[in-house]
Motif scaffolding. Structure first.
Motif, short mmCIF file in Angstrom:
data_model
loop_
_atom_site.label_atom_id
_atom_site.label_comp_id
_atom_site.label_asym_id
_atom_site.label_seq_id
_atom_site.Cartn_x
_atom_site.Cartn_y
_atom_site.Cartn_z
N LEU A 1 -8.22 -1.80 -1.44
CA LEU A 1 -9.45 -2.52 -1.09
C LEU A 1 -10.36 -2.75 -2.29
N TRP B 1 -8.27 -3.52 7.34
CA TRP B 1 -8.92 -4.33 6.30
C TRP B 1 -8.03 -4.50 5.07
N THR B 2 -7.14 -3.52 4.86
CA THR B 2 -6.14 -3.69 3.79
C THR B 2 -5.23 -4.86 4.13
N LEU C 1 -14.84 7.24 -0.70
CA LEU C 1 -14.16 8.00 0.34
C LEU C 1 -14.64 9.45 0.28
N ARG D 1 -5.04 3.23 0.62
CA ARG D 1 -5.70 2.07 1.24
C ARG D 1 -7.02 1.77 0.52
N GLY D 2 -7.71 2.82 0.11
CA GLY D 2 -8.94 2.60 -0.63
C GLY D 2 -8.70 1.85 -1.92
N VAL E 1 -15.28 1.37 -3.69
CA VAL E 1 -14.93 2.01 -2.41
C VAL E 1 -15.17 3.50 -2.57
N ALA F 1 -16.38 4.83 3.35
CA ALA F 1 -15.71 5.31 4.56
C ALA F 1 -16.03 6.78 4.75
N ILE G 1 -5.43 7.54 2.87
CA ILE G 1 -6.75 6.91 2.74
C ILE G 1 -7.01 6.46 1.30
N LEU H 1 -9.73 1.09 7.45
CA LEU H 1 -9.08 0.99 6.14
C LEU H 1 -7.71 0.34 6.26
N LYS H 2 -6.98 0.72 7.29
CA LYS H 2 -5.64 0.16 7.50
C LYS H 2 -5.70 -1.33 7.80
#
Length: 394
Positions: free
Chosen positions: A326, A285-286, A297, A322-323, A295, A226, A319, A282-283
């Motif tokens: 994922l 897909w979580t 960032l 959320r990372g 992942v 991302a 972030i 990110l939001k």
């Protein structure tokens, strides 16, 4: 040369070597003379006991009134001084192994406050971010020509901070015109650089060592990056054996260049890119339950002012949380922050808070700062700005 005297009670920062002297640290009554110094003038600075502190350039319009160039009383601030400083900086880069592409001058860390010079092969890009350095720009260009005989020199002074110094935002050639789209080599890979329109000076050299740090964790992995910008981490991941790489960036132009970089290295079938808002992706897909082995960032700076530091903390926490969600159990999170005001301890605290909220257990693989051609000087917090962390997520 006018003499400026420091107040009796000043921050130990100045005495301990920091080159910035703020207006409220000057004893104005003692420093006042019949002639008022103009922006860019070289002044002598002494402490309250009349002991020599250094020579620096002054700007009455700036909050940072004086930036020290030298603490050696024998120095003369002239063209030869700037030639010597640039030659010394180049000798240091050569000694530590940064020659083809490097940050040649890193401001205060090279005793050249408010001057940035990046070297890309035989091309140089510079920024003079304070009035005093702007005055000496011809001497700086002369020194570069003398030491390197470069193919081209370009200034990227299109930065708002110059306006705080009473300077206009400008960019343009400081040599004969040349094609500003060039190709550099990094870690065995090739990358397009757009000197004219790219971020900062056209390319982020400070992550060049950190990009090598992902080589083992990405082998055979499905990777999400991302805030990929022009895809340098993504292309490195593909080169190091990733099964698939997806890079996200909000800029259409950046994504287009990322695709060109993948093609340049024969990785267009491995590395894919999408122009989307990475925060939103990110939001969502979580929520969708997507999972990746790795992942990455690497967002831009979230704030440049202390007033917005809490927003930056909230952004980094979100972030990274959320990372982590994922990442497949046992996978890896690669995360970075270039926000100068978020110091290393605070950055690690933010990651820890995100892990607790995500109910994840972390195991640190490596923690690094910027590449060594961006030297860190102890006592100058602003020289240690990049934080780079790899953790295993369980």
């Amino acid at each position: 040369m006018q003499t400026m005297y420091l107040r009796k009670k000043i921050a130990p920062r100045v005495e301990n070597g920091h080159p910035w002297i703020f207006a409220n640290e000057i004893d104005t009554a003692r420093s006042t003379t019949a002639t008022t110094p103009e922006a860019g003038d070289i002044v002598e600075v002494r402490n309250a006991q009349d002991k020599f502190v250094g020579y620096g350039y002054i700007n009455p319009k700036s909050q940072i009134l004086v930036r020290l160039l030298s603490r050696n009383q024998k120095d003369v601030i002239d063209e030869a001084f700037f030639h010597r400083r640039i030659a010394e900086a180049w000798a240091y880069r050569q000694h530590i192994g940064y020659t083809e592409n490097c940050r040649l001058i890193f401001g205060e860390a090279d005793e050249m406050p408010a001057l940035i010079i990046d070297k890309f092969n035989d091309y140089f890009v510079l920024q003079t971010l304070a009035y005093g350095m702007e005055v000496w720009k011809p001497a700086i260009v002369k020194a570069l020509n003398s030491i390197f005989s470069p193919k081209g020199i370009y200034e990227r002074n299109d930065v708002p901070v110059r306006e705080l110094e009473g300077l206009p935002q400008i960019k343009g050639f400081l040599s004969e015109p040349f094609d500003t789209n060039i190709i550099i080599n990094e870690n065995g890979l090739k990358f397009h650089i757009d000197i004219l329109n790219g971020q900062k000076t056209g390319y982020f050299l400070d992550q060049q060592d950190n990009r090598r740090a992902i080589q083992h964790i990405v082998k055979g992995a499905d990777v999400l990056e991302a805030f990929c910008y022009t895809g340098t981490f993504s292309v490195h991941a593909g080169h190091y054996g990733a099964k698939s790489v997806l890079g996200l960036d909000i800029s259409e132009n950046a994504v287009a260049q990322a695709r060109r970089n993948a093609e340049l290295n024969g990785l267009q079938n491995i590395c894919q890119f999408q122009a989307v808002n990475a925060f939103d992706a990110l939001k969502q897909w979580t929520k969708d339950g997507r999972q990746y082995d790795v992942v990455i960032l690497d967002p831009p700076a979230f704030t440049k002012s202390r007033e917005n530091i809490q927003k930056a903390i909230t952004g980094y926490k979100e972030i990274n949380l959320r990372g982590m969600k994922l990442v497949k159990p046992g996978g890896f999170l690669v995360t970075a922050s270039c926000t100068n005001l978020v110091q290393p301890d605070l950055f690690l605290q933010i990651i820890d808070m995100a892990a607790k909220n995500a109910r994840k257990k972390l195991r640190q693989v490596t923690y690094q700062t910027q590449a060594s051609d961006h030297p860190i000087v102890w006592g100058m917090e602003n020289t240690e700005y990049l934080k780079f962390l790899i953790v295993e997520v369980k």
